[in-house]
Design an enzyme around this catalytic site. Structure first.
Site, mmCIF file in Angstrom:
data_model
loop_
_atom_site.group_PDB
_atom_site.id
_atom_site.type_symbol
_atom_site.label_atom_id
_atom_site.label_comp_id
_atom_site.label_asym_id
_atom_site.label_seq_id
_atom_site.Cartn_x
_atom_site.Cartn_y
_atom_site.Cartn_z
ATOM 1 N N LYS A 99 50.744 25.335 57.296
ATOM 2 C CA LYS A 99 50.080 24.539 56.273
ATOM 3 C C LYS A 99 48.863 23.822 56.853
ATOM 4 O O LYS A 99 48.774 23.572 58.053
ATOM 5 C CB LYS A 99 51.055 23.525 55.678
ATOM 6 C CG LYS A 99 52.195 24.158 54.884
ATOM 7 C CD LYS A 99 53.094 23.105 54.263
ATOM 8 C CE LYS A 99 54.203 23.759 53.441
ATOM 9 N NZ LYS A 99 55.087 22.758 52.808
ATOM 10 N N ILE A 148 46.515 20.762 51.612
ATOM 11 C CA ILE A 148 45.375 21.334 50.881
ATOM 12 C C ILE A 148 45.336 22.850 50.988
ATOM 13 O O ILE A 148 44.481 23.499 50.398
ATOM 14 C CB ILE A 148 44.039 20.753 51.396
ATOM 15 C CG1 ILE A 148 43.886 21.016 52.893
ATOM 16 C CG2 ILE A 148 43.929 19.273 51.073
ATOM 17 C CD1 ILE A 148 42.536 20.604 53.453
ATOM 18 N N ASP A 160 38.046 39.010 61.403
ATOM 19 C CA ASP A 160 38.474 38.689 60.038
ATOM 20 C C ASP A 160 37.369 37.913 59.322
ATOM 21 O O ASP A 160 37.624 36.887 58.686
ATOM 22 C CB ASP A 160 39.777 37.892 60.053
ATOM 23 C CG ASP A 160 40.463 37.884 58.682
ATOM 24 O OD1 ASP A 160 40.085 38.712 57.825
ATOM 25 O OD2 ASP A 160 41.363 37.050 58.470
ATOM 26 N N GLY A 179 49.276 29.062 54.389
ATOM 27 C CA GLY A 179 49.112 30.480 54.683
ATOM 28 C C GLY A 179 50.115 30.942 55.694
ATOM 29 O O GLY A 179 51.085 30.245 56.002
#
Length: 984
Positions: free
Chosen positions: A697, A690, A823, A693
């Site tokens: 995964k 789904i 972040d 990055g």
């Protein structure tokens, strides 16, 4: 004879007794010392051993650290500022009979107000500031009737201020700043006629007008009321405070004119009314403030001209008129201010010419007139006195050339002239100015070449020459700038190869050379720069392959060149926010980590690329080119032979030894959810992916008990995830034991829950099993991702903002040690089935020793558009960096726009500057709110939340609230329509 000897014997006995008492006194701790030792032993924790001198070996407590005594060796003051001490403050300390001062500033005391201290009736000074006290304020504070100074600032006190504080008639200093006080403004403060200092700043008080009772405080010297929900006009009665030296009412919702009565405050040295809604003109009588050294009226709605009489303020040190609607010329006599250090009228709509006489006075240090409509050339004599420190005339309509006289200005550290109409060649002597830290020339019409003398600017940290007419080769001497962190030479006419010498830029984190005519190969040495994480080389004529290695890259744009070869595999393991290689001649397979919908347009114009499932590229091997019969004819014989051989080998081996066991997988549970590791491993299929990055995964997997989980497959770890899976081996690259209790640091309803971790010594990856968030990320919901068709109406957006704020507040204030996320962005705020917000992705987080401390990092991680200015420019971070990022998320929620990249943003490409410019034009209620979200007349509430976002994104970290204050402000924004209990 006996009668004669008797007095002598008595005298001798008396001498011996006195001597024994003296010796006993010198070899034992006094009663005061015993009290302090008992308190230290039974009630306090001293992790840094600051109070090591408090022991029986030092009999006299007057010599102990932080203890002061009177002439009779009786303890009068206990001062343990900044000792990191925690524990309880009990009434035992009131046993010190002559105690007058307790100073416990900047420690770790927590819990409710220590009511035992109310028994210290002789106290004249009580300072509990910068701790973690919470709960309500004491209603019996009047028992400390001798108090002169009471400082409760920077804690977590909530609720109203009891009227009993108005009974402390002898108070000279009263400080409530930086709490969560939410009641009405305490008008009874007007009874404290002896007050000299009063601050209630940074509290989410109920909105209300500035009380006229403050006019009774005739002895007041300092009055700080910033960010405490004041509205309405500034009362004229403040002009009665004739002793006032500092007045700060910034960051409120004040409106109306600046009262002329303030101009009678002859002792006023600092006047700060910034970030309000003040209108009208700057009073012409402002010249009466003869003692004024600092005047800040930034971010208001002031109009008209700058009064000429300001030229009479001979002690003026700082002048800031930014973000208003002022017009006219800058008064020529401002250059006559002998003590002028900072002159800022940025963000206005001033018209006219900069006076040529502005810089002809010896003490001129800082000239800041950015964001106006100023015209004409720069003054020629800005540095005549040799003291000029900074010039910022950016974002005006200035024309002509940069004065050549600045070449001799050795004191200059910052020259910012971007966004003007300046032209001609840049003065040669300025290129190598030794003390320059910042040189911003972008968005002008400068011609000629970037001089080779640039190598002499050894202290240059940020260099922007973008969007000019510079031509020729980029000088190799740029590589000598060891301190350079940011270099932007994009959108010029530069040609030739990229110099290999740029590998000397050991501190550079951002390098932009895009939109030029550069040719040749990309130097491998540049790609391996350890600090480099943003590289833009697009729209050039570069050839060859993409070199590696790429260490910490987050933004990489190589599009629109002539590059060939494959995409380096290591790019798939980076945490890329921007990646674009479109319109080249690349070929081969897309790395797994880059097969992501986020990069769906990153590969266009490369016909030989293959293997990307989510960006709709063809598979790397296309069997449809062969007929089914011919394919079977080719493949069937060798496959049959291979199968038979494999079966034979297996049967042969099984006859001699037991079957080999399954690899040993270690499962560490962080919740009660049972996890079958083999079931998880079997379902790591492409059909279950789904997301993808830099870290690996993410799979959506249905457990055998019917629960859906998200499984993140990671190749190595960093930040908090690295702490969760701390290595047992010495080698950092090996997979080690899981530290079971680490995840206990973060348990909160608004933080994504880690269910378990699966690891094995025989594998090179780990699996983190998280609770599944069926509604994806906030970014997807607001923008172009899955689920964006389901509009988030405002009440739900408000709930998401408050939930995310509570999650960050927990990380900053309730974890020990505190955790910095680093972040925070809308794509890292996930939404559960009820659209509840949960903070996720702790891959870049770090622990903090203490809130408020500023940390220097080697390179920044995070996402463009969310990174705080001090983080991007100076690599300085603390919890206020997270606050800035969260503020950007709030602005996204209100406006529905992305942090960067919207067409409305123009060259700035940033939501913060766009919204501030919109407010400056008075169009915020029309243009900012997302029309899709508006429901039931919620504009007023959206504007209140918008203000919270703007406060969080203040350029100065100290002016941003902490997250506990953000939560309180957001709760206050809810009003009667959304009660807090409905939002939990």
């Amino acid at each position: 004879m006996a009668a004669i000897m008797l007095p002598s014997a008595l005298a001798l006995f008396s001498f011996i007794l006195t001597l024994l008492l003296f010796i006993l006194h010198c070899t034992s701790v006094s009663q005061d010392g015993m009290i302090l030792l008992k308190i230290k032993k039974e009630n306090w924790r001293d992790p840094r051993n600051i109070l090591s001198s408090w022991n029986e070996a030092h009999q006299n407590p007057c010599s102990w650290k932080g203890v002061s005594c009177d002439t009779f060796h009786s303890v009068t003051t206990v001062n343990i500022t900044g000792a990191c001490i925690s524990g309880n403050l009990t009434s035992a300390i009131c046993g010190l009979p002559n105690l007058t001062a307790l100073i416990f500033q900047t420690n770790s005391f927590s819990g409710p107000f220590p009511r035992g201290l109310l028994q210290c009736e002789g106290l004249r000074l009580l300072d509990l500031s910068s701790n973690q006290f919470s709960g309500t304020l004491p209603i019996r504070i009047f028992e400390l009737s001798e108090l002169r100074v009471l400082n409760l600032g920077d804690n977590a006190f909530r609720g109203s201020i009891p009227p009993a504080f108005g009974m402390l008639k002898k108070l000279e200093g009263l400080f409530f700043h930086g709490n969560s006080l939410s009641g009405a403004f305490p008008t009874f403060v007007g009874n404290l006629v002896s007050l000299r200092n009063f601050t209630i700043s940074n509290n989410p008080l109920l909105p209300g007008v500035t009380p006229k009772e403050l006019g009774n405080l005739k002895q007041l010297q300092q009055l700080w009321l910033y960010n405490c929900s004041l509205e309405g006009g500034i009362p004229e009665v403040l002009g009665n405070l004739t002793e006032l030296e500092s007045l700060d009412m910034s960051m409120n919702r004040l409106s109306g004119d600046i009262p002329s009565s303030l101009m009678a405050l002859s002792n006023l040295r600092v006047l700060t009314l910034s970030e309000n809604n003040l209108s009208g003109q700057i009073p012409a009588t402002i010249g009466q403030l003869r003692s004024l050294s600092s005047l800040d009226l930034t971010d208001n709605q002031l109009h008209g001209t700058i009064p000429q009489i300001i030229g009479n303020l001979t002690y003026l040190d700082t002048l800031i008129f930014s973000s208003n609607r002022l017009t006219g010329e800058i008064p020529a006599q401002l250059g006559e201010l002998r003590h002028l250090r900072v002159f800022m009228v940025d963000g206005n709509q001033l018209n006219g010419w900069l006076p040529q006489s502005l810089g002809t006075y010896s003490n001129l240090r800082d000239v800041e007139v950015f964001e106006n409509n100023l015209e004409g050339p720069l003054p020629k004599n800005l540095c005549m006195g040799g003291a000029l420190f900074s010039v910022d005339v950016s974002s005006n309509n200035l024309s002509g050339t940069v004065p050549s006289s600045l070449q001799n200005c050795t004191s200059l550290t910052a020259l910012l002239v971007y966004n003007n109409q300046l032209s001609g060649e840049f003065p040669p002597g300025l290129w190598d100015s030794l003390n320059l830290n910042y040189l911003y020339l972008g968005n002008n019409k400068f011609e000629g070449k970037i001089s080779a003398k640039i190598g002499g600017a050894k202290n240059l940290k940020r260099l922007k020459t973008n969007n000019n007419l510079f031509e020729g080769r980029l000088p190799a001497q740029v590589g000598q700038l060891k301190e350079l962190m940011y270099f932007d030479a994009s959108k010029n006419r530069l040609s030739g190869p990229i110099p290999h010498e740029l590998a000397g830029l050991s501190s550079v984190s951002t390098l932009k050379l895009d939109h030029n005519f550069l040719s040749g190969e990309i130097p491998k040495e540049i790609m391996s720069l350890k600090m480099l994480n943003q590289l833009y080389l697009d729209h050039n004529r570069l050839t060859g392959e993409i070199p590696g290695p790429l260490n910490h890259m987050t933004n990489l744009d190589l599009s629109n060149n002539l590059l060939s070869g494959g995409i380096p595999l290591e790019l798939g393991r980076l945490r890329l926010n921007v990646f674009n290689v479109s319109n080249n001649n690349l070929s081969g397979r897309i790395p797994d980590g880059l097969d992501n919908l986020v990069f769906k347009e990153s590969y266009l114009g490369n016909s030989k690329l293959c293997g990307a499932r989510y960006v709709m590229l063809p598979p790397c091997w296309s069997p449809h080119k062969l007929s089914s019969w011919r394919l079977a004819t080719i493949l069937l014989p060798p496959l049959s032979i291979a199968v038979v051989a494999l079966c034979s080998i297996c049967l042969y081996r099984s006859s001699f030894r037991k079957p080999r066991s399954t690899p040993l997988w270690k499962v560490t549970l962080f919740s009660s959810t049972e996890v079958d590791e083999l079931h998880i491993l079997r379902n790591l299929k492409e059909s279950n992916v789904i997301g993808s990055g830099g870290a690996g995964k993410v799979y959506k997997i249905l457990l055998q008990n019917g629960q859906v989980v998200a499984v993140k497959k990671i190749w190595n770890t960093s930040g908090l995830e690295k702490k969760i899976m701390r290595k047992a081996e010495q080698e950092e690259n090996k997979v080690g034991e899981v530290e079971v209790d680490a995840m206990g640091l973060i348990r909160h309803t608004n933080i994504i829950k880690l269910l378990s971790c699966i690891s094995s010594e025989e594998s090179n990856f780990k699996l983190l099993v998280y609770e599944f968030m069926p509604n994806g990320s906030l970014f997807d919901r607001l923008h172009d991702g899955p689920g964006s068709h389901m509009v988030l109406e405002w009440p739900m957006r408000y709930r998401i903002a408050l939930g995310a704020a509570r999650g960050l507040c927990y990380m900053h204030h309730d974890c020990f040690p505190p955790i910095l996320h680093r972040d925070v962005k809308s794509s890292n705020i996930l939404l559960d089935g009820d659209l509840g917000a949960k903070i996720s992705d702790f891959g870049t987080s770090r622990e903090l020793d203490k809130l408020g401390n500023e940390y220097t990092v080697s390179f920044y991680v995070g996402s463009h558009g969310y990174i705080a200015p001090e983080y991007a420019e100076r690599l300085k971070v603390n919890e206020k960096s997270d606050v800035y990022s969260f503020g950007v998320v709030v602005l996204e929620l209100v406006s529905g726009k992305k942090a960067t990249g919207e067409a409305e943003y123009g060259e700035e490409e940033h939501i913060v500057t766009w919204i501030r410019n919109t407010i400056r034009m008075g169009r915020e209620e029309i243009e900012v709110p997302d029309k899709r979200a508006v429901k039931d007349n919620c504009i007023e509430q959206m504007m209140r939340v918008l203000r919270v976002g703007l406060i969080c994104t203040h350029r100065q970290p100290k002016r941003r609230p902490c997250m506990k204050e953000v939560v309180e402000m957001l709760v206050a924004c809810g009003g009667d329509k959304l009660k807090e209990k409905e939002l939990k």
